[in-house]
Design an enzyme around this catalytic site. Structure first.
Site, PDB file in Angstrom:
ATOM      1  N   ASN A 117     -13.349   3.722 -33.163  1.00 12.44           N
ATOM      2  CA  ASN A 117     -12.825   2.367 -32.954  1.00 12.44           C
ATOM      3  C   ASN A 117     -12.929   1.600 -34.280  1.00 12.44           C
ATOM      4  OD1 ASN A 117     -13.039  -0.501 -32.523  1.00 12.44           O
ATOM      5  ND2 ASN A 117     -13.040  -0.085 -30.338  1.00 12.44           N
ATOM      6  N   ASP A 154     -12.003  -1.633 -34.858  1.00 13.49           N
ATOM      7  CA  ASP A 154     -11.953  -3.100 -34.712  1.00 13.49           C
ATOM      8  C   ASP A 154     -12.719  -3.839 -35.807  1.00 13.49           C
ATOM      9  OD1 ASP A 154     -10.615  -2.690 -32.365  1.00 13.49           O
ATOM     10  OD2 ASP A 154     -12.275  -3.296 -31.054  1.00 13.49           O
ATOM     11  N   HIS A 155     -13.893  -3.274 -36.157  1.00 13.82           N
ATOM     12  CA  HIS A 155     -14.750  -4.060 -37.044  1.00 13.82           C
ATOM     13  C   HIS A 155     -14.373  -3.960 -38.516  1.00 13.82           C
ATOM     14  CE1 HIS A 155     -16.712  -5.684 -33.701  1.00 13.82           C
ATOM     15  NE2 HIS A 155     -16.974  -4.492 -33.224  1.00 13.82           N
ATOM     16  N   ARG A 180     -12.440 -13.469 -44.034  1.00 10.41           N
ATOM     17  CA  ARG A 180     -11.796 -14.246 -45.098  1.00 10.41           C
ATOM     18  C   ARG A 180     -10.312 -14.498 -44.813  1.00 10.41           C
ATOM     19  NH1 ARG A 180     -14.539 -14.025 -50.680  1.00 10.41           N
ATOM     20  NH2 ARG A 180     -16.614 -14.540 -49.948  1.00 10.41           N
ATOM     21  N   HIS A 199      -8.782  -2.434 -30.255  1.00 11.34           N
ATOM     22  CA  HIS A 199      -8.726  -3.364 -29.118  1.00 11.34           C
ATOM     23  C   HIS A 199      -7.943  -4.603 -29.546  1.00 11.34           C
ATOM     24  CE1 HIS A 199     -11.277  -5.733 -25.902  1.00 11.34           C
ATOM     25  NE2 HIS A 199      -9.974  -5.926 -25.768  1.00 11.34           N
ATOM     26  N   ARG A 257      -7.379  -7.894 -28.657  1.00 11.20           N
ATOM     27  CA  ARG A 257      -7.901  -8.916 -27.748  1.00 11.20           C
ATOM     28  C   ARG A 257      -6.885 -10.034 -27.583  1.00 11.20           C
ATOM     29  NH1 ARG A 257     -13.610  -8.579 -26.882  1.00 11.20           N
ATOM     30  NH2 ARG A 257     -13.417 -10.644 -26.004  1.00 11.20           N
ATOM     31  N   ARG A 276      -8.833 -11.876 -32.330  1.00  6.19           N
ATOM     32  CA  ARG A 276      -9.840 -12.289 -33.316  1.00  6.19           C
ATOM     33  C   ARG A 276     -10.144 -11.223 -34.365  1.00  6.19           C
ATOM     34  NH1 ARG A 276     -14.632 -12.737 -29.054  1.00  6.19           N
ATOM     35  NH2 ARG A 276     -15.476 -10.649 -29.159  1.00  6.19           N
ATOM     36  N   HIS A 277      -9.815  -9.966 -34.098  1.00 11.22           N
ATOM     37  CA  HIS A 277      -9.938  -8.966 -35.177  1.00 11.22           C
ATOM     38  C   HIS A 277      -8.602  -8.235 -35.337  1.00 11.22           C
ATOM     39  CE1 HIS A 277     -11.197  -6.696 -31.659  1.00 11.22           C
ATOM     40  NE2 HIS A 277     -12.469  -7.041 -31.717  1.00 11.22           N
ATOM     41  N   GLU A 314      -7.099  -0.286 -26.646  1.00  9.20           N
ATOM     42  CA  GLU A 314      -7.920  -0.958 -25.633  1.00  9.20           C
ATOM     43  C   GLU A 314      -7.309  -2.312 -25.369  1.00  9.20           C
ATOM     44  OE1 GLU A 314     -11.953  -1.578 -26.696  1.00  9.20           O
ATOM     45  OE2 GLU A 314     -12.274   0.542 -27.033  1.00  9.20           O
ATOM     46  N   THR A 330     -18.804  -8.751 -27.482  1.00  3.57           N
ATOM     47  CA  THR A 330     -18.134  -7.461 -27.317  1.00  3.57           C
ATOM     48  C   THR A 330     -17.923  -7.253 -25.830  1.00  3.57           C
ATOM     49  OG1 THR A 330     -18.277  -5.082 -27.771  1.00  3.57           O
ATOM     50  CG2 THR A 330     -20.360  -6.202 -27.313  1.00  3.57           C
ATOM     51  N   THR A 331     -17.207  -6.170 -25.463  1.00  6.24           N
ATOM     52  CA  THR A 331     -16.903  -5.942 -24.045  1.00  6.24           C
ATOM     53  C   THR A 331     -18.195  -5.801 -23.239  1.00  6.24           C
ATOM     54  OG1 THR A 331     -15.031  -4.689 -24.872  1.00  6.24           O
ATOM     55  CG2 THR A 331     -15.454  -4.551 -22.515  1.00  6.24           C
ATOM     56  N   GLU A 358     -13.191   5.948 -18.666  1.00  8.85           N
ATOM     57  CA  GLU A 358     -14.223   5.915 -19.709  1.00  8.85           C
ATOM     58  C   GLU A 358     -15.445   5.238 -19.116  1.00  8.85           C
ATOM     59  OE1 GLU A 358     -13.011   4.538 -23.591  1.00  8.85           O
ATOM     60  OE2 GLU A 358     -15.073   4.008 -24.116  1.00  8.85           O
ATOM     61  N   HIS A 381     -19.441   2.872 -25.829  1.00 10.60           N
ATOM     62  CA  HIS A 381     -19.991   1.519 -25.999  1.00 10.60           C
ATOM     63  C   HIS A 381     -21.464   1.554 -26.368  1.00 10.60           C
ATOM     64  CE1 HIS A 381     -20.451  -2.761 -25.905  1.00 10.60           C
ATOM     65  NE2 HIS A 381     -19.142  -2.844 -25.857  1.00 10.60           N
ATOM     66  N   GLY A 382     -21.738   1.012 -27.541  1.00 12.76           N
ATOM     67  CA  GLY A 382     -23.114   0.894 -27.995  1.00 12.76           C
ATOM     68  C   GLY A 382     -23.707   2.205 -28.489  1.00 12.76           C
ATOM     69  N   GLY A 393     -17.509   2.738 -32.310  1.00 13.18           N
ATOM     70  CA  GLY A 393     -16.969   1.859 -33.338  1.00 13.18           C
ATOM     71  C   GLY A 393     -18.026   1.234 -34.219  1.00 13.18           C
TER      72      GLY A 393
HETATM   73  N1  PXP Z   1     -15.067   1.992 -25.612  1.00 12.87           N
HETATM   74  C1  PXP Z   1     -14.629   0.802 -25.162  1.00 12.87           C
HETATM   75  C2  PXP Z   1     -13.791   0.792 -23.924  1.00 12.87           C
HETATM   76  C3  PXP Z   1     -14.914  -0.406 -25.829  1.00 12.87           C
HETATM   77  O1  PXP Z   1     -14.482  -1.580 -25.345  1.00 12.87           O
HETATM   78  C4  PXP Z   1     -15.645  -0.346 -27.033  1.00 12.87           C
HETATM   79  C5  PXP Z   1     -15.884  -1.603 -27.824  1.00 12.87           C
HETATM   80  O2  PXP Z   1     -14.685  -2.108 -28.280  1.00 12.87           O
HETATM   81  C6  PXP Z   1     -16.069   0.912 -27.488  1.00 12.87           C
HETATM   82  C7  PXP Z   1     -15.792   2.068 -26.758  1.00 12.87           C
HETATM   83  C8  PXP Z   1     -16.856   1.071 -28.764  1.00 12.87           C
HETATM   84  O3  PXP Z   1     -18.047   0.372 -28.653  1.00 12.87           O
HETATM   85  P1  PXP Z   1     -18.973   0.215 -29.946  1.00 12.87           P
HETATM   86  O4  PXP Z   1     -18.195  -0.603 -30.932  1.00 12.87           O
HETATM   87  O5  PXP Z   1     -20.183  -0.464 -29.422  1.00 12.87           O
HETATM   88  O6  PXP Z   1     -19.220   1.598 -30.456  1.00 12.87           O
END
Ligand code: PXP
Length: 237
Positions: free
Chosen positions: A7, A9-10, A18, A43, A45, A49-50, A70, A100-101, A151, A191-192, A213
């Site tokens: 992922n 996103d970050h 910036r 994702h 959103r 925002r990202h 996502e 986050t989600t 998932e 996630h996490g 991610g």
């Molecule tokens: N899977 C889903 C469905 C998510 O929403 C996210 C966070 O965007 C992730 C995986 C990845 O989570 P993390 O960034 O905590 O690794």
């Protein structure tokens, strides 16, 4: 061994710090693929925002592995997905103020609304996955919604503060993965997850893909910093 979806996103979070043009998420996606990522996840959103709408069109064109978008069930986002046509859409809950989600999609409580979105995306040839908590009730509802894949949310496992708690949440994921497999669903998780907690999840044989991610982008900053500083020193010289 489960496949790895990265992922990105970050990368966009850093860019938006910036409101500039770097780092470029597309560039990051290509590096992830070249380094062995099996799919790219982003994702879009509702508040952009990202990741922005323009990013997902670029990613759609360039990603060669598998592009997993996502998204929430909001009408404007579903309309974008129908235009972008990612390989897969993962439906997630979304709250404006969350960092986050938080938690999985309540499929059981919103079945008819979610089923409509699943049908609409499926008609566009997009595979649909639902991001749900590791609970029987949600798995049964996912089956009713017509999806072929889910998932499992690993957030509670990842956020455990004691070993006992971690074991309990791991057992929930193990049981849910086995139940979902019996219901003929493909099972993913995420996630996490990070460099310390991933191995116990990656041993669950029913889970065929992990989506990660934040921890990967965090690690990239740390392991890439030395090279970045040396390159700048060279230019200054
Ligand atoms: N899977 C889903 C469905 C998510 O929403 C996210 C966070 O965007 C992730 C995986 C990845 O989570 P993390 O960034 O905590 O690794």
């Amino acid at each position: 061994m489960p496949r790895l979806g990265v992922n990105i996103d970050h990368v966009a979070t850093l860019r938006e710090a910036r409101h500039g043009i770097e780092p470029e998420p597309l560039f990051a996606a290509l590096i992830c693929e070249a380094s062995g990522a099996d799919s790219i996840v982003a994702h879009l959103r509702e508040d952009s925002r990202h990741i922005k709408e323009g990013d997902v069109f670029l990613l759609r064109k360039a990603v060669r592995t598998m592009f997993n978008l996502e998204m929430s069930c909001a009408e404007q986002i579903v309309a974008v997905a129908c235009k972008v046509k990612p390989d897969r859409s993962t439906l997630v809950p979304e709250r404006r103020q969350e960092l986050t989600t938080e938690g999985g999609l309540d499929v059981a409580g919103n079945l008819s609304r979610i089923k409509k979105v699943v049908d609409r995306l499926s008609r566009q040839g997009i595979a649909v996955s639902l991001f749900i908590d590791p609970e029987k009730k949600q798995i049964d509802a996912a089956v009713k919604s017509g999806v072929k894949m889910i998932e499992l949310h690993t957030g509670r496992y990842a956020d455990s503060s004691t070993q006992k708690e971690e074991n309990r949440f791991l057992a929930q994921i193990v049981n849910a993965a086995s139940y979902a497999k019996k219901k003929k669903l493909r099972v993913f998780a995420g996630h996490g997850l990070n460099y310390y907690n991933v191995s116990r999840i990656s041993r669950i044989k029913e889970i065929e893909e992990l989506n990660i991610g934040y921890s990967i982008i965090c690690r990239a900053v740390i392991v890439g910093l030395s090279k970045a500083v040396s390159e700048m020193k060279e230019l200054i010289k």
